[in-house]
Design an enzyme around this catalytic site. Structure first.
Site, PDB file in Angstrom:
ATOM      1  N   SER A  83     -10.310 -17.718  25.996  1.00 23.79           N
ATOM      2  CA  SER A  83     -10.109 -16.934  27.219  1.00 23.79           C
ATOM      3  C   SER A  83      -8.647 -16.598  27.427  1.00 23.79           C
ATOM      4  CB  SER A  83     -10.668 -17.682  28.428  1.00 23.79           C
ATOM      5  OG  SER A  83     -12.068 -17.736  28.343  1.00 23.79           O
TER       6      SER A  83
ATOM      7  N   LYS B 122      -7.764 -13.635  25.430  1.00 25.76           N
ATOM      8  CA  LYS B 122      -8.214 -12.394  26.074  1.00 25.76           C
ATOM      9  C   LYS B 122      -7.233 -11.952  27.154  1.00 25.76           C
ATOM     10  CE  LYS B 122     -12.892 -13.220  24.797  1.00 25.76           C
ATOM     11  NZ  LYS B 122     -12.892 -14.660  24.663  1.00 25.76           N
TER      12      LYS B 122
ATOM     13  N   SER C  26     -15.214 -12.371  29.853  1.00 25.79           N
ATOM     14  CA  SER C  26     -14.538 -12.890  28.660  1.00 25.79           C
ATOM     15  C   SER C  26     -15.326 -12.485  27.416  1.00 25.79           C
ATOM     16  CB  SER C  26     -14.371 -14.410  28.743  1.00 25.79           C
ATOM     17  OG  SER C  26     -13.461 -14.868  27.780  1.00 25.79           O
TER      18      SER C  26
END
Length: 181
Positions: free
Chosen positions: A39, A42, A99
């Site tokens: 995450s 990202k 995500s």
């Protein structure tokens, strides 16, 4: 009111609380440990995408093609399907809220020509932000043992007052998002 330290025992193994006004770390557990940064990667993918928007290289209405490669990513994913497209704006929402690994890969291919090309862009952005120990191999942070970082560096990068992030923060303030299929 419960002191933050009292809540810490109930929080996940890794957490980091930062005052975004001054970058001061208020509390943390495991924030400096190396991990697969899915995450958090990202977050850097979004940063590079926001930078491309800010530079006029893409627009929110541009369409991103979902390749076979992107569509084959493991969940969490949006499941758009190979050959279909989504807008840059919907890609931002899918990355920030879900995500979505497939969307991260599609964004990488769209902006970098390939996952490797996009990883190079991410690594360059990280160096410019002072994240000298960061190393990205793909846009979703999965499936590569040579990719890793600590959450402290990512959160500090996310709190930089300059650059493209502050102008697009309203995307993250939404309470409900519908992404068309």
């Amino acid at each position: 009111i419960v002191p933050l330290k009292a809540l810490a025992a109930d929080l996940p193994m890794t957490y980091l609380v930062v005052d975004v006004n001054n970058g001061k770390v208020l509390s943390e557990r495991g924030a400096r440990e190396k991990r697969f940064p899915a995450s958090l990667t990202k977050m850097m993918t979004l940063y590079v995408l926001f930078d491309a928007l800010d530079a006029g290289k893409v627009k929110l209405t541009d369409r991103i093609l979902m390749s076979e490669n992107a569509a084959s990513e493991v969940p969490s994913k949006l499941s758009v399907g190979a050959g279909n497209t989504i807008t840059v704006e919907d890609a931002i929402r899918a990355l920030a809220i879900k995500s979505a690994n497939d969307v991260a890969t599609a964004v990488a291919e769209h902006l970098g020509g390939s996952e490797r090309g996009f990883a190079d862009m991410m690594n360059q952005a990280a160096r410019q932000m002072g994240m000298l120990d960061s190393h990205f191999m793909n846009a979703n942070g999965l499936n590569d043992n040579s990719q890793g970082d600590d959450s402290l560096r990512h959160v500090c990068a996310g709190s930089f007052p300059s650059g493209p992030l502050p102008t697009l923060l309203p995307v993250f303030r939404r309470k409900l998002v519908r992404i068309p299929r």
